[in-house]
Design a protein around this motif. Structure first.
Motif, PDB file in Angstrom:
ATOM      1  N   SER A   1       0.678  -0.929  -0.220  1.00  0.00           N
ATOM      2  CA  SER A   1      -0.025   0.259   0.115  1.00  0.00           C
ATOM      3  C   SER A   1       0.321   0.906  -0.157  1.00  0.00           C
ATOM      4  N   PHE A   2       0.647   2.169  -0.694  1.00  0.00           N
ATOM      5  CA  PHE A   2       1.193   3.745  -0.908  1.00  0.00           C
ATOM      6  C   PHE A   2       0.790   4.622  -1.001  1.00  0.00           C
ATOM      7  N   SER A   3      -0.156   5.647   0.296  1.00  0.00           N
ATOM      8  CA  SER A   3      -1.132   6.307  -0.318  1.00  0.00           C
ATOM      9  C   SER A   3      -0.446   7.477   0.050  1.00  0.00           C
ATOM     10  N   LEU A   4      -0.830   8.497  -0.579  1.00  0.00           N
ATOM     11  CA  LEU A   4      -0.739  10.400  -0.348  1.00  0.00           C
ATOM     12  C   LEU A   4      -1.521  10.849   0.340  1.00  0.00           C
ATOM     13  N   LYS A   5      -0.517  11.568   1.508  1.00  0.00           N
ATOM     14  CA  LYS A   5      -1.255  13.137   2.425  1.00  0.00           C
ATOM     15  C   LYS A   5      -1.313  13.862   1.728  1.00  0.00           C
ATOM     16  N   ILE A   6      -2.279  14.687   1.172  1.00  0.00           N
ATOM     17  CA  ILE A   6      -1.595  16.290   0.998  1.00  0.00           C
ATOM     18  C   ILE A   6      -2.363  16.922   2.120  1.00  0.00           C
ATOM     19  N   SER A   7      -1.329  17.798   2.676  1.00  0.00           N
ATOM     20  CA  SER A   7      -1.592  18.520   3.599  1.00  0.00           C
ATOM     21  C   SER A   7      -1.775  20.138   3.459  1.00  0.00           C
ATOM     22  N   ASP A   8      -2.602  21.137   4.417  1.00  0.00           N
ATOM     23  CA  ASP A   8      -3.316  22.212   3.508  1.00  0.00           C
ATOM     24  C   ASP A   8      -3.394  22.305   2.250  1.00  0.00           C
ATOM     25  N   SER A   9      -4.170  21.759   2.076  1.00  0.00           N
ATOM     26  CA  SER A   9      -4.025  21.718   0.368  1.00  0.00           C
ATOM     27  C   SER A   9      -4.535  23.401  -0.617  1.00  0.00           C
ATOM     28  N   GLN A  10      -4.462  23.559  -1.614  1.00  0.00           N
ATOM     29  CA  GLN A  10      -4.650  24.557  -2.213  1.00  0.00           C
ATOM     30  C   GLN A  10      -4.627  24.447  -2.846  1.00  0.00           C
ATOM     31  N   LEU A  11      -6.094  25.716  -4.003  1.00  0.00           N
ATOM     32  CA  LEU A  11      -6.297  25.117  -5.558  1.00  0.00           C
ATOM     33  C   LEU A  11      -5.463  25.007  -6.236  1.00  0.00           C
ATOM     34  N   GLY A  12      -3.932  25.242  -6.460  1.00  0.00           N
ATOM     35  CA  GLY A  12      -3.172  24.586  -7.972  1.00  0.00           C
ATOM     36  C   GLY A  12      -2.974  22.777  -7.885  1.00  0.00           C
ATOM     37  N   ASP A  13      -3.226  22.692  -6.626  1.00  0.00           N
ATOM     38  CA  ASP A  13      -3.748  21.075  -6.547  1.00  0.00           C
ATOM     39  C   ASP A  13      -4.102  20.391  -7.046  1.00  0.00           C
ATOM     40  N   ALA A  14      -5.494  20.700  -7.570  1.00  0.00           N
ATOM     41  CA  ALA A  14      -6.657  20.170  -8.339  1.00  0.00           C
ATOM     42  C   ALA A  14      -5.477  19.464  -9.496  1.00  0.00           C
ATOM     43  N   ALA A  15      -5.994  18.199  -9.893  1.00  0.00           N
ATOM     44  CA  ALA A  15      -5.132  17.998 -10.626  1.00  0.00           C
ATOM     45  C   ALA A  15      -5.694  15.750 -10.576  1.00  0.00           C
ATOM     46  N   MET A  16      -5.209  15.704 -11.407  1.00  0.00           N
ATOM     47  CA  MET A  16      -4.573  14.007 -12.060  1.00  0.00           C
ATOM     48  C   MET A  16      -3.900  13.621 -11.295  1.00  0.00           C
ATOM     49  N   TYR A  17      -3.966  12.607 -10.308  1.00  0.00           N
ATOM     50  CA  TYR A  17      -3.054  12.016  -9.409  1.00  0.00           C
ATOM     51  C   TYR A  17      -3.249  11.062  -9.878  1.00  0.00           C
ATOM     52  N   PHE A  18      -1.393  10.281 -10.295  1.00  0.00           N
ATOM     53  CA  PHE A  18      -1.248   8.848 -10.508  1.00  0.00           C
ATOM     54  C   PHE A  18      -0.330   8.121  -9.740  1.00  0.00           C
ATOM     55  N   CYS A  19      -0.799   7.115  -8.886  1.00  0.00           N
ATOM     56  CA  CYS A  19       0.524   6.526  -8.922  1.00  0.00           C
ATOM     57  C   CYS A  19       0.926   5.691  -9.622  1.00  0.00           C
ATOM     58  N   ALA A  20       2.365   5.398  -9.344  1.00  0.00           N
ATOM     59  CA  ALA A  20       2.995   4.239 -10.567  1.00  0.00           C
ATOM     60  C   ALA A  20       3.887   3.664  -9.524  1.00  0.00           C
ATOM     61  N   TYR A  21       4.677   2.847 -10.504  1.00  0.00           N
ATOM     62  CA  TYR A  21       5.682   2.007  -9.640  1.00  0.00           C
ATOM     63  C   TYR A  21       6.394   1.547 -10.933  1.00  0.00           C
ATOM     64  N   GLY A  22       8.110   1.301 -10.183  1.00  0.00           N
ATOM     65  CA  GLY A  22       9.010   1.515 -10.882  1.00  0.00           C
ATOM     66  C   GLY A  22       9.960   0.620 -10.570  1.00  0.00           C
ATOM     67  N   THR A  23      10.756  -0.127 -12.147  1.00  0.00           N
ATOM     68  CA  THR A  23      11.673  -1.485 -11.202  1.00  0.00           C
ATOM     69  C   THR A  23      12.595  -1.611 -12.756  1.00  0.00           C
ATOM     70  N   SER A  24      13.903  -2.171 -12.485  1.00  0.00           N
ATOM     71  CA  SER A  24      14.405  -2.295 -13.366  1.00  0.00           C
ATOM     72  C   SER A  24      14.586  -3.890 -13.688  1.00  0.00           C
ATOM     73  N   TYR A  25      14.953  -4.417 -15.161  1.00  0.00           N
ATOM     74  CA  TYR A  25      15.813  -5.575 -15.105  1.00  0.00           C
ATOM     75  C   TYR A  25      16.604  -5.306 -15.490  1.00  0.00           C
ATOM     76  N   ASN A  26      17.315  -6.782 -15.556  1.00  0.00           N
ATOM     77  CA  ASN A  26      18.258  -6.437 -16.921  1.00  0.00           C
ATOM     78  C   ASN A  26      18.668  -6.310 -18.232  1.00  0.00           C
ATOM     79  N   TYR A  27      17.145  -6.093 -19.504  1.00  0.00           N
ATOM     80  CA  TYR A  27      17.596  -5.441 -19.646  1.00  0.00           C
ATOM     81  C   TYR A  27      17.063  -3.643 -19.650  1.00  0.00           C
ATOM     82  N   GLY A  28      16.610  -3.027 -18.503  1.00  0.00           N
ATOM     83  CA  GLY A  28      15.683  -2.166 -18.555  1.00  0.00           C
ATOM     84  C   GLY A  28      14.964  -1.354 -17.508  1.00  0.00           C
TER      85      GLY A  28
END
Lengths: 117, 116
Positions: B74-101
């Protein structure tokens, strides 16, 4: 501007036509990715280059799609015989990384929005 | 194959309040990164915060912090003191590497609205 740039920003094409998009990554980045994003969805991986070598392709990348990265610099994504289902935002991203080492960030371009009519 | 799930298609928060966006992922890898990316309307995606899997301490970046629960994947994001500029799509992403990339896998996103 030293960020990732994509050209064109918008493309409208008729069904059956071929289109080509260009991506210029951050100059020192050796890794380059193409993603497709439909409205309200997350980016879906299409293909990945390490320098000039195309090392991974998604099953989403049908035989109508081809990507190149000559000399490990800019990249092109071509779609042949476009279909309405190809309408989407095509995102390019780049990162820096050594073999076997995870890149700590991917930098994205603003995307090319393709509309097939 | 790795998958990333975001169960909240839309969230809203009052300006200056705190909001938490949820993300779960599935992987058999032990070495990976997790990311939260922000995509404002008609603008490019930018990195908000990242977490290395081997670090137990939760990452923080100013008003943004994560709650990383490795065993629960689980990997949750907490935004404190929210601002109007925080309005957006938020994407959670996973990154790993392999032998080739490397690959980044994204979730479907959460659309955050900030109410004045």
């Amino acid at each position: 501007d030293t960020g990732v740039s994509q050209d064109p920003r918008h493309k409208i094409t008729k069904r059956g036509q071929n289109v080509t998009f260009r991506c210029d990554p951050i100059s020192e980045h050796n890794r380059l990715y193409w993603y497709r994003q439909t409205l309200g969805q997350g980016p879906e991986f299409l293909t990945y280059f390490q320098n000039e070598a195309q090392l991974e392709k998604s099953r989403l990348l049908s035989d109508r799609f081809s990507a190149e990265r000559p000399k490990g610099s800019f990249s092109t994504l071509e779609i042949q015989r476009t279909e309405q289902g190809d309408s989407a935002m095509y995102l390019c991203a780049s990162s820096l990384g050594q073999k076997g080492v995870i890149s700590t960030e991917a930098f994205f371009g603003q995307g090319t929005r393709l509309t097939v009519v | 194959a790795q998958t990333v799930t975001q169960s909240q298609p839309e969230m809203s928060v009052q300006e200056a309040e705190t909001v938490t966006l949820s993300c779960t992922y599935d992987t058999s890898e032990s070495d990976y990164y997790l990311f939260w990316y922000k995509q404002p309307p008609s603008r490019q995606m930018i990195l908000v915060i990242r977490q290395e899997a081997y670090k137990q301490q939760n990452a923080t970046e100013n008003r943004f912090s994560v709650n990383f629960q490795k065993a629960a994947k689980s990997f949750s994001l907490k935004i404190s003191d929210s601002q109007l500029g925080d309005a957006a799509m938020y994407f959670c992403a996973y990154g790993t590497s392999y032998n080739y990339g490397q690959n980044f896998v994204f979730g479907p996103g959460t659309r955050l609205s900030v109410l004045p």
